[in-house]
Write an enzyme that holds these catalytic residues in place. Structure first.
Site, PDB file in Angstrom:
ATOM      1  N   ASP A  50      -8.437  -0.377   9.011  1.00  0.00           N
ATOM      2  CA  ASP A  50      -9.001   0.696   9.831  1.00  0.00           C
ATOM      3  C   ASP A  50      -9.194   0.210  11.249  1.00  0.00           C
ATOM      4  O   ASP A  50      -9.861  -0.815  11.480  1.00  0.00           O
ATOM      5  CB  ASP A  50     -10.364   1.141   9.283  1.00  0.00           C
TER       6      ASP A  50
ATOM      7  N   ASP B 161      -6.435  -1.917   2.979  1.00  0.00           N
ATOM      8  CA  ASP B 161      -6.855  -0.825   3.849  1.00  0.00           C
ATOM      9  C   ASP B 161      -7.196  -1.439   5.195  1.00  0.00           C
ATOM     10  O   ASP B 161      -8.044  -2.332   5.271  1.00  0.00           O
ATOM     11  CB  ASP B 161      -8.073  -0.117   3.249  1.00  0.00           C
TER      12      ASP B 161
ATOM     13  N   ARG C  36      -7.306   0.119  -3.693  1.00  0.00           N
ATOM     14  CA  ARG C  36      -6.127  -0.081  -2.845  1.00  0.00           C
ATOM     15  C   ARG C  36      -5.837  -1.563  -2.639  1.00  0.00           C
ATOM     16  O   ARG C  36      -6.747  -2.379  -2.606  1.00  0.00           O
ATOM     17  CB  ARG C  36      -6.250   0.629  -1.518  1.00  0.00           C
TER      18      ARG C  36
ATOM     19  N   ARG D 200       0.845  -1.195   0.000  1.00  0.00           N
ATOM     20  CA  ARG D 200       0.000   0.000   0.000  1.00  0.00           C
ATOM     21  C   ARG D 200       0.876   1.240   0.000  1.00  0.00           C
ATOM     22  O   ARG D 200       1.794   1.370   0.806  1.00  0.00           O
ATOM     23  CB  ARG D 200      -0.915   0.013   1.229  1.00  0.00           C
TER      24      ARG D 200
END
Length: 173
Positions: free
Chosen positions: A110, A108, A105, A95
């Protein structure tokens, strides 16, 4: 908050939930590799992983669908240290953060929740401020968290699920 039959975290440990998503370079493999990497973070162990779900992208629609999941971790890391670990996993899997939002992407990650932490810092807000609007987060979160999980300022997970349409979120396999 542990699910039934799961012991409470040990002293100094917190339960944290991490959202995972990928829509490039074999997304299923990217998410599975990230789950393994989460279990290798210092002072952290993977307690549970949701199923994998395919979802339409948020933002520009001219990109591939995503594969999403949620991991439940037990960690002694602070929220900022855990976030640093998540960013390192993203970078290790290729990334590159270029400042664009909602684009395609490789990976990811989070940080959704970290115990009862409430933070509003540059680069980290807890609970994640948009999770209650996102079926691609709430549905896999329900795989690994109890319906009574309280998300400060947003509500109980079970209640949020009833308010968030689940269309477009499909479990793989």
């Amino acid at each position: 908050m542990p699910t039934e039959g799961t012991p409470a975290p040990g002293p100094g440990h917190q339960v944290a939930y991490v959202g995972l998503g990928s829509n490039l370079e074999d997304p299923e493999t990217q998410v599975r590799r990230a789950l393994q990497a989460l279990d290798q973070l210092p002072e952290t162990r993977l307690l549970a992983a949701s199923g994998l779900y395919t979802t339409a992208p948020v933002g520009p629609q001219d990109q591939p669908d995503y594969v999403n999941a949620v991991a439940r971790l037990e960690t002694r890391l602070t929220p900022l240290d855990l976030l640093a670990g998540l960013l390192a996993i993203e970078a290790a899997q290729g990334r590159r953060r270029d400042g664009s939002r909602w684009g395609p992407r490789i990976l990811d990650l989070d940080l959704l929740l970290h115990g009862d932490a409430e933070l509003d810092l540059p680069g980290l807000r807890l609970p994640h401020p948009e999770m209650h609007h996102r079926a691609f987060v709430l549905i896999p979160l329900a795989d690994v968290a109890p319906p009574a999980l309280r998300i400060h300022g947003q509500g109980d997970l079970g209640q949020l699920l009833t308010l968030c349409p689940g269309g477009g979120v499909t479990r793989l396999g």
